[in-house]
Write an enzyme that holds these catalytic residues in place. Structure first.
Site, PDB file in Angstrom:
ATOM      1  N   ARG A  58       0.420   7.768  -7.650  1.00  0.00           N
ATOM      2  CA  ARG A  58      -0.684   6.904  -7.203  1.00  0.00           C
ATOM      3  C   ARG A  58      -2.011   7.238  -7.858  1.00  0.00           C
ATOM      4  O   ARG A  58      -3.020   6.629  -7.573  1.00  0.00           O
ATOM      5  CB  ARG A  58      -0.840   7.012  -5.677  1.00  0.00           C
ATOM      6  CG  ARG A  58       0.355   6.499  -4.934  1.00  0.00           C
ATOM      7  CD  ARG A  58       0.379   7.015  -3.504  1.00  0.00           C
ATOM      8  NE  ARG A  58      -0.494   6.334  -2.598  1.00  0.00           N
ATOM      9  CZ  ARG A  58      -0.223   5.174  -2.013  1.00  0.00           C
ATOM     10  NH1 ARG A  58       0.908   4.554  -2.274  1.00  0.00           N
ATOM     11  NH2 ARG A  58      -1.061   4.636  -1.158  1.00  0.00           N
ATOM     12  N   GLY A 116       7.357  13.911  -4.826  1.00  0.00           N
ATOM     13  CA  GLY A 116       7.380  12.793  -5.768  1.00  0.00           C
ATOM     14  C   GLY A 116       8.807  12.413  -6.117  1.00  0.00           C
ATOM     15  O   GLY A 116       9.470  13.117  -6.868  1.00  0.00           O
ATOM     16  N   TYR A 122       0.847  -1.202   0.000  1.00  0.00           N
ATOM     17  CA  TYR A 122       0.000   0.000   0.000  1.00  0.00           C
ATOM     18  C   TYR A 122       0.882   1.252   0.000  1.00  0.00           C
ATOM     19  O   TYR A 122       0.616   2.234  -0.700  1.00  0.00           O
ATOM     20  CB  TYR A 122      -0.937  -0.007   1.223  1.00  0.00           C
ATOM     21  CG  TYR A 122      -1.585   1.325   1.493  1.00  0.00           C
ATOM     22  CD1 TYR A 122      -2.600   1.801   0.681  1.00  0.00           C
ATOM     23  CD2 TYR A 122      -1.133   2.132   2.544  1.00  0.00           C
ATOM     24  CE1 TYR A 122      -3.173   3.050   0.908  1.00  0.00           C
ATOM     25  CE2 TYR A 122      -1.699   3.371   2.787  1.00  0.00           C
ATOM     26  CZ  TYR A 122      -2.718   3.829   1.961  1.00  0.00           C
ATOM     27  OH  TYR A 122      -3.271   5.074   2.190  1.00  0.00           O
ATOM     28  N   PRO A 182       1.455  14.427   3.793  1.00  0.00           N
ATOM     29  CA  PRO A 182       0.357  13.676   4.414  1.00  0.00           C
ATOM     30  C   PRO A 182       0.297  12.253   3.866  1.00  0.00           C
ATOM     31  O   PRO A 182       0.327  12.054   2.648  1.00  0.00           O
ATOM     32  CB  PRO A 182      -0.893  14.461   3.983  1.00  0.00           C
ATOM     33  CG  PRO A 182      -0.494  15.143   2.707  1.00  0.00           C
ATOM     34  CD  PRO A 182       0.967  15.458   2.865  1.00  0.00           C
ATOM     35  N   HIS A 217       0.724  12.892  -6.671  1.00  0.00           N
ATOM     36  CA  HIS A 217       0.306  12.014  -5.577  1.00  0.00           C
ATOM     37  C   HIS A 217       1.266  10.821  -5.454  1.00  0.00           C
ATOM     38  O   HIS A 217       0.863   9.701  -5.142  1.00  0.00           O
ATOM     39  CB  HIS A 217      -1.126  11.508  -5.827  1.00  0.00           C
ATOM     40  CG  HIS A 217      -1.958  11.418  -4.575  1.00  0.00           C
ATOM     41  ND1 HIS A 217      -2.792  12.421  -4.156  1.00  0.00           N
ATOM     42  CD2 HIS A 217      -2.087  10.430  -3.652  1.00  0.00           C
ATOM     43  CE1 HIS A 217      -3.408  12.063  -3.049  1.00  0.00           C
ATOM     44  NE2 HIS A 217      -2.985  10.859  -2.706  1.00  0.00           N
TER      45      HIS A 217
HETATM   46  C1  LIG Z   1       1.050   5.435   1.536  1.00  0.00           C
HETATM   47  C2  LIG Z   1       0.680   6.788   1.006  1.00  0.00           C
HETATM   48  C3  LIG Z   1      -0.457   7.425   1.488  1.00  0.00           C
HETATM   49  C4  LIG Z   1      -0.779   8.705   1.027  1.00  0.00           C
HETATM   50  N1  LIG Z   1      -1.852   9.344   1.575  1.00  0.00           N
HETATM   51  C5  LIG Z   1      -2.114  10.621   1.197  1.00  0.00           C
HETATM   52  C6  LIG Z   1      -3.158  11.344   1.826  1.00  0.00           C
HETATM   53  O1  LIG Z   1      -3.832  10.865   2.725  1.00  0.00           O
HETATM   54  N2  LIG Z   1      -3.385  12.614   1.385  1.00  0.00           N
HETATM   55  C7  LIG Z   1      -2.647  13.197   0.385  1.00  0.00           C
HETATM   56  O2  LIG Z   1      -2.892  14.343   0.023  1.00  0.00           O
HETATM   57  N3  LIG Z   1      -1.635  12.536  -0.191  1.00  0.00           N
HETATM   58  C8  LIG Z   1      -1.341  11.270   0.194  1.00  0.00           C
HETATM   59  N4  LIG Z   1      -0.301  10.611  -0.390  1.00  0.00           N
HETATM   60  C9  LIG Z   1       0.571  11.318  -1.345  1.00  0.00           C
HETATM   61  C10 LIG Z   1       1.734  11.982  -0.571  1.00  0.00           C
HETATM   62  O3  LIG Z   1       1.260  13.029   0.226  1.00  0.00           O
HETATM   63  C11 LIG Z   1       2.803  12.548  -1.511  1.00  0.00           C
HETATM   64  O4  LIG Z   1       2.193  13.344  -2.497  1.00  0.00           O
HETATM   65  C12 LIG Z   1       3.643  11.465  -2.189  1.00  0.00           C
HETATM   66  O5  LIG Z   1       3.861  10.395  -1.312  1.00  0.00           O
HETATM   67  C13 LIG Z   1       4.988  12.050  -2.612  1.00  0.00           C
HETATM   68  O6  LIG Z   1       5.764  11.111  -3.280  1.00  0.00           O
HETATM   69  P1  LIG Z   1       6.936  10.249  -2.575  1.00  0.00           P
HETATM   70  O7  LIG Z   1       6.250   9.189  -1.801  1.00  0.00           O
HETATM   71  O8  LIG Z   1       7.705   9.732  -3.744  1.00  0.00           O
HETATM   72  O9  LIG Z   1       7.737  11.192  -1.689  1.00  0.00           O
HETATM   73  C14 LIG Z   1       0.023   9.327   0.028  1.00  0.00           C
HETATM   74  C15 LIG Z   1       1.148   8.669  -0.455  1.00  0.00           C
HETATM   75  C16 LIG Z   1       1.493   7.419   0.023  1.00  0.00           C
HETATM   76  C17 LIG Z   1       2.733   6.754  -0.495  1.00  0.00           C
END
Ligand SMILES: Cc1cc2nc3c(=O)[nH]c(=O)nc-3n(C[C@H](O)[C@H](O)[C@H](O)COP(=O)(O)O)c2cc1C
Length: 384
Positions: free
Chosen positions: A285, A314, A29, A82, A282
């Site tokens: 994702r 990202g 996840y 977040p 995101h």
């Molecule tokens: C496990 C997971 C949960 C996430 N949950 C949220 C969330 O609740 N709200 C949100 O705005 N972004 C969420 N994101 C996106 C992250 O805030 C962020 O944009 C992203 O992880 C950045 O990329 P990186 O993981 O390569 O640093 C989530 C990302 C991951 C990996």
């Protein structure tokens, strides 16, 4: 595991430790992205399209990794992004991560779908953190949430705009993450049995496991599976810039929009009354096949032309990636998965250690590029 933590040097090292500790559906996840994970891969890879300029004999004996953001001094230009359900990565995970962020001197942003609620996190870390929210169909609930976190001292709202609908994440499907049928339950139970330490420390002692920010509202299910269904129905695909104007009226504090990726969206974003923007897909994702965040930074930075702070997330995985982002016009970066892995690997101590490693790496990169402060970062880059 605690002793192995000492040897972790990079986010990938924490990732390997996290993989050993977490049930597979949870590790995936965090780790996974949408579709074929093309954008997820590109986010990290495209940092290599830039080279840092090695400079010599510049007197770099004094270096400063600090930056200013919304009147606050950050010890390095990093914000903990977040992440939903972080209270399952480690026991009361959001609290541990927020404490680590405070100890190092960077902001922590609590996801609206965090396990720990705003009150628990801000009280236990002794600092009001940032709060992230999506546009929900139930605007009354949005207003209520904003009022509640404001009353608890929150002054920075990170509003996510790249999720009108939830992306297709194949790993979650394969692991039966949301499958409530017998096969899904069996599959998850089997994965859980491989992780007795997690089961005891987080599964048992880390309760309650509901979405504390939302669950006190009537009609919001506390069961994790029914909650996901409710949330998917709450994402509002009809949102437009006029809803952001409405939001601006609701929120008197700093408003940051997260999820901008296209140059054409810069003009309405600047007109929307937002105080800052985050370039983001995101973490790969949502729209698979979308551009990597770093590839969009030069164009978007040019379009914003200094009108407001610009942040990016990202694929940031090292101190030199941070320097590259700053060189291309970012005021700060958000890190997502790196803190999730560090938290799963070592709790608060893991997150603190990872942040200090990055601060050190950033400082080293600055020294070797011949700069003393981040305002000089623009001189450090050339195309590969
Ligand atoms: C496990 C997971 C949960 C996430 N949950 C949220 C969330 O609740 N709200 C949100 O705005 N972004 C969420 N994101 C996106 C992250 O805030 C962020 O944009 C992203 O992880 C950045 O990329 P990186 O993981 O390569 O640093 C989530 C990302 C991951 C990996």
């Amino acid at each position: 595991m605690a002793s192995l933590l000492r040897f972790a040097a990079t986010p990938d090292d924490y990732r390997q430790l996290a993989k050993r500790r977490l049930p597979r559906f949870l590790f995936d996840y965090i780790d996974g992205g949408a579709g074929d994970e093309l954008t997820l891969t590109a986010n990290q890879r495209d940092f290599n399209q830039w080279r840092l300029r090695q400079r010599v004999l510049c007197d770099v004996s004094q270096r400063d990794t600090r930056c200013q953001l919304f009147g606050e001094t950050l010890s390095l230009p990093v914000v903990l992004a977040p992440l939903g359900m972080a209270g399952l990565y480690a026991r009361r995970g959001e609290v541990q991560a927020a404490r680590a962020a405070k100890a190092v001197g960077v902001p922590f942003c609590l996801s609206s779908v965090g396990i720990c609620g705003y009150t628990e996190v801000s009280q236990n870390s002794e600092k009001p953190c940032w709060f992230q929210l999506y546009m929900l169909r139930d605007r009354g609930l949005v207003s209520e949430l904003l009022e509640r976190v404001w009353a608890q001292g929150c002054r920075t709202l990170l509003f996510t705009i790249d999720l009108p609908v939830a992306g297709a994440r194949h790993r979650d499907q394969r692991n039966g993450l949301l499958d409530q049928g017998l096969a899904g339950k069996f599959s998850k139970a089997w994965q859980l049995l491989q992780c007795p330490q997690w089961l005891y420390s987080v599964g048992l002692r880390g309760k309650p496991h509901h979405f504390a920010n939302l669950h006190q509202h009537s009609g919001v299910p506390s069961d994790i599976h029914r909650f996901k269904q409710w949330l998917d129905e709450q994402f509002d695909p009809s949102v437009t810039w006029s809803d952001i104007a409405w939001l601006r009226q609701q929120w008197p504090g700093t408003l940051i929009l997260k999820g901008l990726l296209d140059q054409q969206d810069v003009a309405p974003a600047c007109d929307s009354g937002a105080d800052a923007l985050v370039i983001s897909n995101h973490g790969g994702r949502q729209l698979d096949g979308a551009a990597s965040s770093i590839s969009q930074l030069p164009l978007i930075s040019q379009a914003i032309d200094g009108r407001m702070p610009l942040l990016i997330d990202g694929g940031v995985r090292s101190g030199s990636d941070i320097l590259k982002a700053c060189a291309l016009g970012a005021t700060a970066i958000l890190a997502g998965r790196p803190w999730a892995w560090a938290l799963a690997a070592g709790g608060q101590a893991g997150v603190e250690q990872w942040l200090r490693r990055w601060q050190n790496e950033l400082s080293l990169s600055m020294a070797l590029c011949g700069i003393r402060e981040l305002s000089q970062a623009r001189d450090t880059l050339m195309p590969a």
